[in-house]
Design an enzyme around this catalytic site. Structure first.
Site, mmCIF file in Angstrom:
data_model
loop_
_atom_site.group_PDB
_atom_site.id
_atom_site.type_symbol
_atom_site.label_atom_id
_atom_site.label_comp_id
_atom_site.label_asym_id
_atom_site.label_seq_id
_atom_site.Cartn_x
_atom_site.Cartn_y
_atom_site.Cartn_z
ATOM 1 N N PHE A 185 -14.541 -12.989 -21.356
ATOM 2 C CA PHE A 185 -13.649 -13.143 -20.203
ATOM 3 C C PHE A 185 -13.107 -11.770 -19.807
ATOM 4 O O PHE A 185 -12.734 -10.980 -20.663
ATOM 5 C CB PHE A 185 -12.503 -14.105 -20.542
ATOM 6 C CG PHE A 185 -11.796 -14.637 -19.336
ATOM 7 C CD1 PHE A 185 -12.330 -15.682 -18.609
ATOM 8 C CD2 PHE A 185 -10.610 -14.070 -18.919
ATOM 9 C CE1 PHE A 185 -11.682 -16.169 -17.480
ATOM 10 C CE2 PHE A 185 -9.954 -14.549 -17.794
ATOM 11 C CZ PHE A 185 -10.494 -15.606 -17.079
ATOM 12 N N CYS A 221 -9.393 -9.024 -23.190
ATOM 13 C CA CYS A 221 -8.503 -8.619 -22.104
ATOM 14 C C CYS A 221 -7.865 -9.855 -21.491
ATOM 15 O O CYS A 221 -8.563 -10.747 -20.992
ATOM 16 C CB CYS A 221 -9.281 -7.843 -21.051
ATOM 17 S SG CYS A 221 -8.244 -7.321 -19.673
ATOM 18 N N GLU A 271 -0.168 -16.324 -12.672
ATOM 19 C CA GLU A 271 1.056 -16.910 -12.114
ATOM 20 C C GLU A 271 1.639 -18.013 -12.987
ATOM 21 O O GLU A 271 2.669 -18.572 -12.652
ATOM 22 C CB GLU A 271 0.752 -17.466 -10.724
ATOM 23 C CG GLU A 271 0.366 -16.381 -9.735
ATOM 24 C CD GLU A 271 0.043 -16.950 -8.368
ATOM 25 O OE1 GLU A 271 0.195 -18.170 -8.153
ATOM 26 O OE2 GLU A 271 -0.364 -16.152 -7.512
ATOM 27 N N HIS A 307 0.183 -19.630 -18.896
ATOM 28 C CA HIS A 307 -1.062 -19.507 -19.653
ATOM 29 C C HIS A 307 -1.227 -18.113 -20.269
ATOM 30 O O HIS A 307 -1.719 -17.985 -21.388
ATOM 31 C CB HIS A 307 -2.256 -19.831 -18.747
ATOM 32 C CG HIS A 307 -3.559 -19.913 -19.468
ATOM 33 N ND1 HIS A 307 -3.855 -20.912 -20.360
ATOM 34 C CD2 HIS A 307 -4.643 -19.117 -19.424
ATOM 35 C CE1 HIS A 307 -5.061 -20.731 -20.840
ATOM 36 N NE2 HIS A 307 -5.570 -19.643 -20.292
#
Length: 157
Positions: A26, A84, A89, A92
């Site tokens: 990711f 990373c 927002e 999480h």
């Protein structure tokens, strides 16, 4: 600040060390840059390519499980965690950052094995890009230095 040429006990030399690297996919551009910098620094520190095992996992939450599997298999002097996590927002970000960090630490302590944690946690992509090379190099240096420290002060029980 780490000196890439010298550890606490003198010049760093990774010759003969076996290092495992777990890289999250990711944010792949960042994690690939971390891995490239880490591998280049390990080579500069005389860790042979045949003594490096590099595995990929989906994301930062999967890193601790792969580290644990490598640690349980044995044969490693140190491990490296690369990933990373960029703030979004929602909550999480905190969940992934906290749980992956705690998992990495737990594996190292449970297995008495040095783990260099280079899972970046940044506010935005530019911060991650600014850190990707230095943190990849630092992870290699920390892995070698801590492996040598553990050897010097006594093998893990």
């Amino acid at each position: 600040m780490l000196n890439a040429n010298k550890g606490a006990a003198g010049p760093l030399d990774g010759r003969g060390l076996r290092i495992g690297i777990v890289q999250a996919r990711f944010n792949e551009d960042i994690t690939n840059a971390l891995a490239d910098a880490c591998l280049a620094e390990l080579a500069r520190l005389n860790v042979q390519p045949a003594d490096i095992e590099h595995v990929l996992v989906p994301g930062a939450l999967e890193v601790p499980l792969a580290l644990q599997a490598l640690a349980q298999r044995g044969g490693f002097d140190a491990l490296v965690a690369l990933g990373c996590i960029i703030r979004g927002e929602t909550y999480h970000f905190e969940l992934v950052a906290n749980e992956s960090g705690a998992g990495v630490t737990r594996v190292g302590l449970d297995h008495r094995l040095p783990i260099a944690n280079a899972i970046l946690t940044t506010e935005d992509l530019p911060q991650a890009v600014a850190r990707q090379t230095d943190k990849g190099r630092d992870a290699a240096t920390v892995a070698v230095e801590m492996a040598r420290l553990v050897q010097r002060i006594g093998a893990p029980a």
